[in-house]
Design a protein around this motif. Structure first.
Motif, PDB file in Angstrom:
ATOM      1  N   PRO A 450       0.823  -1.218   0.000  1.00 22.46           N
ATOM      2  CA  PRO A 450       0.000   0.000   0.000  1.00 22.46           C
ATOM      3  C   PRO A 450       0.854   1.264   0.000  1.00 22.46           C
ATOM      4  CG  PRO A 450      -0.775  -1.576   1.654  1.00 22.46           C
ATOM      5  CD  PRO A 450       0.548  -2.085   1.167  1.00 22.46           C
ATOM      6  N   LEU A 451       0.356   2.306  -0.653  1.00 21.74           N
ATOM      7  CA  LEU A 451       1.067   3.584  -0.657  1.00 21.74           C
ATOM      8  C   LEU A 451       1.128   4.180   0.741  1.00 21.74           C
ATOM      9  CD1 LEU A 451      -0.326   5.336  -3.871  1.00 21.74           C
ATOM     10  CD2 LEU A 451       1.966   4.393  -3.520  1.00 21.74           C
ATOM     11  N   ALA A 452       0.076   3.977   1.500  1.00 21.55           N
ATOM     12  CA  ALA A 452       0.023   4.514   2.852  1.00 21.55           C
ATOM     13  C   ALA A 452       0.700   3.555   3.821  1.00 21.55           C
ATOM     14  CB  ALA A 452      -1.420   4.749   3.267  1.00 21.55           C
ATOM     15  N   ASP A 453       1.690   4.045   4.574  1.00 22.26           N
ATOM     16  CA  ASP A 453       2.367   3.190   5.545  1.00 22.26           C
ATOM     17  C   ASP A 453       1.514   3.051   6.800  1.00 22.26           C
ATOM     18  OD1 ASP A 453       2.665   5.587   6.923  1.00 22.26           O
ATOM     19  OD2 ASP A 453       4.784   5.804   6.400  1.00 22.26           O
ATOM     20  N   GLU A 454       2.028   2.316   7.774  1.00 22.60           N
ATOM     21  CA  GLU A 454       1.234   2.025   8.968  1.00 22.60           C
ATOM     22  C   GLU A 454       0.892   3.289   9.746  1.00 22.60           C
ATOM     23  OE1 GLU A 454       1.188  -1.277  12.587  1.00 22.60           O
ATOM     24  OE2 GLU A 454       2.901  -1.139  11.212  1.00 22.60           O
ATOM     25  N   ALA A 455       1.842   4.228   9.832  1.00 16.65           N
ATOM     26  CA  ALA A 455       1.577   5.474  10.548  1.00 16.65           C
ATOM     27  C   ALA A 455       0.482   6.277   9.861  1.00 16.65           C
ATOM     28  CB  ALA A 455       2.862   6.295  10.651  1.00 16.65           C
ATOM     29  N   THR A 456       0.515   6.325   8.541  1.00 21.25           N
ATOM     30  CA  THR A 456      -0.522   7.040   7.798  1.00 21.25           C
ATOM     31  C   THR A 456      -1.871   6.378   7.989  1.00 21.25           C
ATOM     32  OG1 THR A 456       1.036   7.836   6.140  1.00 21.25           O
ATOM     33  CG2 THR A 456      -1.272   7.701   5.478  1.00 21.25           C
ATOM     34  N   ALA A 457      -1.898   5.039   7.987  1.00 20.38           N
ATOM     35  CA  ALA A 457      -3.159   4.329   8.197  1.00 20.38           C
ATOM     36  C   ALA A 457      -3.758   4.674   9.559  1.00 20.38           C
ATOM     37  CB  ALA A 457      -2.934   2.826   8.071  1.00 20.38           C
ATOM     38  N   LYS A 458      -2.908   4.841  10.579  1.00 18.99           N
ATOM     39  CA  LYS A 458      -3.405   5.152  11.920  1.00 18.99           C
ATOM     40  C   LYS A 458      -4.019   6.545  11.986  1.00 18.99           C
ATOM     41  CE  LYS A 458      -0.317   2.073  14.497  1.00 18.99           C
ATOM     42  NZ  LYS A 458       0.823   1.997  15.473  1.00 18.99           N
ATOM     43  N   VAL A 489     -15.720  16.782  31.682  1.00 21.10           N
ATOM     44  CA  VAL A 489     -14.800  16.109  32.592  1.00 21.10           C
ATOM     45  C   VAL A 489     -14.286  14.853  31.908  1.00 21.10           C
ATOM     46  CG1 VAL A 489     -15.909  16.985  34.677  1.00 21.10           C
ATOM     47  CG2 VAL A 489     -16.714  14.865  33.667  1.00 21.10           C
ATOM     48  N   ARG A 490     -13.104  14.424  32.288  1.00 23.47           N
ATOM     49  CA  ARG A 490     -12.483  13.262  31.656  1.00 23.47           C
ATOM     50  C   ARG A 490     -13.293  12.005  31.966  1.00 23.47           C
ATOM     51  NH1 ARG A 490      -7.620  12.314  29.375  1.00 23.47           N
ATOM     52  NH2 ARG A 490      -7.028  14.450  29.829  1.00 23.47           N
ATOM     53  N   SER A 491     -13.537  11.216  30.942  1.00 25.49           N
ATOM     54  CA  SER A 491     -14.287   9.963  31.105  1.00 25.49           C
ATOM     55  C   SER A 491     -13.646   8.917  30.215  1.00 25.49           C
ATOM     56  CB  SER A 491     -15.756  10.175  30.742  1.00 25.49           C
ATOM     57  OG  SER A 491     -15.861  10.531  29.370  1.00 25.49           O
ATOM     58  N   GLN A 492     -14.374   7.834  29.972  1.00 29.84           N
ATOM     59  CA  GLN A 492     -13.854   6.795  29.111  1.00 29.84           C
ATOM     60  C   GLN A 492     -13.681   7.331  27.687  1.00 29.84           C
ATOM     61  OE1 GLN A 492     -12.903   3.629  29.965  1.00 29.84           O
ATOM     62  NE2 GLN A 492     -13.149   4.470  32.033  1.00 29.84           N
ATOM     63  N   PRO A 493     -12.623   6.902  26.985  1.00 31.31           N
ATOM     64  CA  PRO A 493     -12.400   7.396  25.620  1.00 31.31           C
ATOM     65  C   PRO A 493     -13.450   6.860  24.655  1.00 31.31           C
ATOM     66  CG  PRO A 493     -10.857   5.636  26.112  1.00 31.31           C
ATOM     67  CD  PRO A 493     -11.570   5.941  27.399  1.00 31.31           C
ATOM     68  N   GLN A 494     -13.653   7.594  23.573  1.00 24.33           N
ATOM     69  CA  GLN A 494     -14.455   7.099  22.462  1.00 24.33           C
ATOM     70  C   GLN A 494     -13.638   6.015  21.753  1.00 24.33           C
ATOM     71  OE1 GLN A 494     -17.694   8.472  21.694  1.00 24.33           O
ATOM     72  NE2 GLN A 494     -17.262   9.154  23.794  1.00 24.33           N
ATOM     73  N   ARG A 495     -14.305   5.011  21.235  1.00 28.09           N
ATOM     74  CA  ARG A 495     -13.570   3.913  20.583  1.00 28.09           C
ATOM     75  C   ARG A 495     -14.279   3.493  19.303  1.00 28.09           C
ATOM     76  NH1 ARG A 495     -11.036  -1.520  23.149  1.00 28.09           N
ATOM     77  NH2 ARG A 495      -9.372   0.005  23.429  1.00 28.09           N
ATOM     78  N   ARG A 496     -13.461   3.311  18.254  1.00 19.26           N
ATOM     79  CA  ARG A 496     -13.919   2.706  17.000  1.00 19.26           C
ATOM     80  C   ARG A 496     -12.824   1.767  16.517  1.00 19.26           C
ATOM     81  NH1 ARG A 496     -18.512   4.964  14.837  1.00 19.26           N
ATOM     82  NH2 ARG A 496     -19.134   6.957  15.777  1.00 19.26           N
ATOM     83  N   THR A 497     -13.236   0.714  15.847  1.00 18.76           N
ATOM     84  CA  THR A 497     -12.276  -0.274  15.345  1.00 18.76           C
ATOM     85  C   THR A 497     -12.447  -0.428  13.840  1.00 18.76           C
ATOM     86  OG1 THR A 497     -12.317  -1.472  17.443  1.00 18.76           O
ATOM     87  CG2 THR A 497     -11.464  -2.647  15.529  1.00 18.76           C
ATOM     88  N   PHE A 498     -11.300  -0.449  13.141  1.00 21.41           N
ATOM     89  CA  PHE A 498     -11.302  -0.606  11.687  1.00 21.41           C
ATOM     90  C   PHE A 498     -10.324  -1.701  11.292  1.00 21.41           C
ATOM     91  CE2 PHE A 498     -12.116   3.914  12.521  1.00 21.41           C
ATOM     92  CZ  PHE A 498     -13.280   4.136  11.802  1.00 21.41           C
ATOM     93  N   ASP A 499     -10.642  -2.380  10.195  1.00 24.64           N
ATOM     94  CA  ASP A 499      -9.647  -3.200   9.515  1.00 24.64           C
ATOM     95  C   ASP A 499      -8.987  -2.318   8.463  1.00 24.64           C
ATOM     96  OD1 ASP A 499      -9.991  -5.563  10.895  1.00 24.64           O
ATOM     97  OD2 ASP A 499     -11.598  -6.262   9.587  1.00 24.64           O
ATOM     98  N   GLY A 500      -7.660  -2.236   8.524  1.00 23.09           N
ATOM     99  CA  GLY A 500      -6.935  -1.375   7.609  1.00 23.09           C
ATOM    100  C   GLY A 500      -5.957  -2.141   6.751  1.00 23.09           C
ATOM    101  N   PRO A 501      -5.170  -1.444   5.924  1.00 27.22           N
ATOM    102  CA  PRO A 501      -4.238  -2.119   5.009  1.00 27.22           C
ATOM    103  C   PRO A 501      -3.119  -2.866   5.725  1.00 27.22           C
ATOM    104  CG  PRO A 501      -3.913   0.264   4.985  1.00 27.22           C
ATOM    105  CD  PRO A 501      -5.152   0.021   5.755  1.00 27.22           C
ATOM    106  N   HIS A 502      -2.886  -2.537   7.005  1.00 31.68           N
ATOM    107  CA  HIS A 502      -1.811  -3.204   7.753  1.00 31.68           C
ATOM    108  C   HIS A 502      -2.342  -3.964   8.968  1.00 31.68           C
ATOM    109  CE1 HIS A 502       1.113  -0.972   5.345  1.00 31.68           C
ATOM    110  NE2 HIS A 502       0.357   0.084   5.527  1.00 31.68           N
ATOM    111  N   GLY A 503      -3.656  -4.206   9.001  1.00 34.82           N
ATOM    112  CA  GLY A 503      -4.227  -4.947  10.115  1.00 34.82           C
ATOM    113  C   GLY A 503      -5.295  -4.144  10.843  1.00 34.82           C
ATOM    114  N   THR A 504      -5.732  -4.668  11.982  1.00 28.29           N
ATOM    115  CA  THR A 504      -6.783  -4.027  12.768  1.00 28.29           C
ATOM    116  C   THR A 504      -6.249  -2.776  13.464  1.00 28.29           C
ATOM    117  OG1 THR A 504      -7.874  -6.153  13.140  1.00 28.29           O
ATOM    118  CG2 THR A 504      -8.430  -4.362  14.643  1.00 28.29           C
TER     119      THR A 504
END
Length: 653
Positions: A450-458, A489-504
């Motif tokens: 992939p043109l996009a490396d792992e850092a770019t995917a993140k 006030v600080r609470s639990q973080p928002q979370r989303r999960t994706f499958d990307g070109p270099h893994g989850t």
């Protein structure tokens, strides 16, 4: 004078011919199979005739139906484009017998080149260098490696490389099947394989008054499955002296068969500088735009004018600059060039200077058969478009073309775009070090990454999460204008999960009075977020991310590289679970052969099922050793992508 042309083809070549006809003030008639009813070439023609059905044999390969449309529409000429019936001498004769003008070479010239076996004999008699022909039944161990080739047709179909005697029988059988399917002629022959050779071809154009132009050479060595994916003019390997020899041989070939119209004489150029006749394509070539750009001509317009009896100027135009073309295919190079089907949600190439025409000055040209929203099926070739860069130098053309591909927004289908960019930027290519083994030598592990490396995917995944949160926010206006995910006030973080070109990729982030914080991309701050556009301060630079969602797919385009993500639901649907060991169809297609049976023990990598899709055979292999416990298909059956073909139970250790 031709008044109305039936364009006996589809896709980008149909659109290309339609444009030339419009420029000449000639009326046009398109044809379409049922899957193509809404295609661009149908809308752009003055009239269109339906070819009922979907399979090529009953639509674009049906001379009877094509001529029926021509008669009903009042067409007085037929342009065949390339592929389908463009090199069919019987179709050309039928057009002429119907009293129509055939925009192509004489049927006898097509017939003379229709059999590669006979063509080589004719070329040898015309002092054109040829490789020896080998009878598959009489080859010896000393003849290997060799190439098995279909005598009819082209486009890489019915062609196999054989390195050892043990693989010859299956290669010949497979080549015959593919040739019969594609061209209706199972005849094949063998010839020596020229290793590390280049594929060089010369564009010819001849009128009916004895003038033959040779418009230089094209380099077409970068190929997959013997089909070209990168073409350029001129070749970086051809000297002025060699060019003169190639052009003279091409002119001799054209005159030997009484050729008129546009055609291409193809050669293999060996590392020692000797060249050998390959074939004559008695039609327009897919890669004709690079010659048009360099020589400043419209080859389709010239085809039409020659068919009307016009004379060419005595001297051909002089070349200027360099042009490179790439073919954008709906396929996955990293997985055996697996073809992709489905909806092309977005197809946008910014910065295009001309479509189906030579740019007024150096620039970017697009010849495309698709547009956003197009449906890509299994019946036809997977090529979506051709992108061509024309510049003063080869290096400038490569850079301009790579930039155009990088900036394209292509959503919904896997394509070879990333591979094409990597080829154009690869040092060996830029040095002109290419031959027909280029892809194998450089390696798909490098070129298909992939043109996009792992850092770019993140960081792209973070932008996707913020865009989706913004979309949810816009649907719930009661939140009163606060950024989605914002907390006082600080609470639990928002979370989303994706499958990307270099893994989850797990995206955790917080939005509070201190701004955006994310362990995935530390130090990245939010500037703005909307459902389709997110702006982040990343690494001290302001970066803009365009986000497009189509179903579970999320496409993120930015300067950093295109990234396609798949949203992972929080809770899996139990009905979607597939039994372990299932062998799935990677694409829709027709089962040609089943090479196993229930209860059979199979090895990892062993071919179990052969599918036909997009005019090519695709071998479906066992992912691991084991026993076939379930077999769900038989020869001739149609299957959809993801269908369970068989189930393999692993062999206990």
């Amino acid at each position: 004078m031709i008044r109305r042309v039936l364009v006996a083809n589809r896709g980008e070549i149909a659109r290309r011919v339609l444009r030339a006809c419009r420029d000449l003030g000639i009326g046009t008639v398109a044809v379409c199979s049922d899957p193509d009813a809404g295609a661009p070439h149908v809308r752009e023609a003055d009239a269109a005739g339906r070819l009922p059905g979907a399979a090529p044999a009953e639509t674009y390969l049906s001379a009877e139906r094509l001529l029926a449309v021509a008669r009903s529409a009042g067409a007085d000429a037929v342009h065949p484009g390339y592929g389908f019936l463009s090199e069919n001498a019987e179709f050309a004769r039928a057009v002429l017998d119907a009293g129509l003008t055939w925009i192509g070479p004489p049927p006898d010239a097509i017939a003379a080149m229709g059999s590669k076996i006979q063509a080589k004999k004719l070329m040898a008699a015309a002092d054109v260098p040829v490789l020896p022909e080998l009878d598959p039944a009489r080859v010896t161990d000393a003849d290997f490696p060799l190439l098995v080739k279909a005598s009819a047709g082209g486009g890489g179909r019915g062609m196999r490389v054989v390195g050892t005697p043990g693989g010859l029988r299956e290669a010949v059988a497979a080549a015959r099947r593919e040739a019969e399917s594609a061209f209706g002629d199972p005849a094949v022959f063998c010839e020596p394989l020229l290793e590390n050779a280049r594929h060089i071809e010369v564009q010819v154009l001849a009128d009916g008054h004895g003038t033959v132009w040779t418009l230089g050479e094209r380099e077409c060595s970068i190929q997959r499955r013997h089909q070209k994916i990168v073409e350029e003019a001129p070749s970086p390997a051809v000297t002025p002296g060699l060019r003169a020899e190639l052009c003279q041989a091409a002119a001799n070939a054209a005159r030997a068969i009484g050729y008129t119209g546009a055609g291409t004489v193809e050669f293999m150029l060996a590392p020692d500088g000797r060249f050998y006749f390959l074939e004559v394509n008695t039609r327009l070539q897919v890669e004709h735009p690079v010659t048009e750009c360099v020589y400043g001509v419209d080859l389709v317009r010239l085809q039409i004018e020659v068919a009307e009896g016009a004379r060419l100027d005595e001297a051909a135009p002089r070349p200027r600059g360099h042009a490179i073309e790439v073919r954008l295919y709906a396929e996955d190079p990293a997985h055996g060039w697996r073809p992709a089907t489905g909806t092309l949600h977005t197809f946008e190439v910014p910065g295009v200077d001309a479509e189906f025409a030579v740019p007024a000055t150096h620039g970017l040209r697009l010849d495309s058969g698709v547009e956003s929203g197009a449906e890509v099926g299994v019946h036809y070739d997977p090529m979506l478009a051709k992108l061509i860069a024309w510049a003063p130098t080869r290096a400038a053309a490569a850079r301009r073309l790579a930039a155009g591909l990088r900036g394209a927004r292509i959503h919904g289908l896997t394509t070879n775009r990333d591979l094409l960019v990597r080829v154009l930027e690869e040092p060996g290519f830029l040095d002109g070090d290419t031959d027909t083994g280029y892809l194998d030598r450089i390696g798909l592990d490098t070129l298909a990454s992939p043109l996009a490396d792992e850092a770019t995917a993140k960081v792209s995944a973070l932008a996707a999460a913020l865009a989706q949160a913004a979309a949810n926010r816009s649907a719930a206006p009661v939140l009163g204008g606060l950024p989605s995910g914002w907390r006082n006030v600080r609470s639990q973080p928002q979370r989303r999960t994706f499958d990307g070109p270099h893994g989850t990729i797990d995206v955790d982030y917080r939005l509070d009075r201190d701004g955006l914080t994310s362990e995935l991309c530390p130090g990245t701050s939010l500037i703005s977020a909307a459902s389709e556009r997110v702006v982040l301060d990343h690494g001290g630079l302001r970066e803009t991310f365009a986000v497009t969602t189509a179903g579970n797919a999320v496409h993120v385009d930015s300067r950093l590289g295109p990234v396609t993500l798949t949203a992972v639901p929080r809770f899996a649907d139990p009905s979607s679970q597939i039994a372990p060991g299932s062998l799935l169809a990677p694409m829709p297609g027709t089962v040609l052969r089943v090479e196993t049976e229930p209860g059979a023990d199979v090895d990892e990598g062993q071919t179990l099922v052969v599918l036909e899709a997009m005019k090519m055979e695709h071998r479906i292999a066992a992912p691991s050793a084991g026993t076939v416990t379930e077999l769900n298909v038989s020869a001739g059956q149609q299957v959809e992508s993801g269908a369970v073909l068989a189930v393999i139970e692993g062999t206990p250790e």
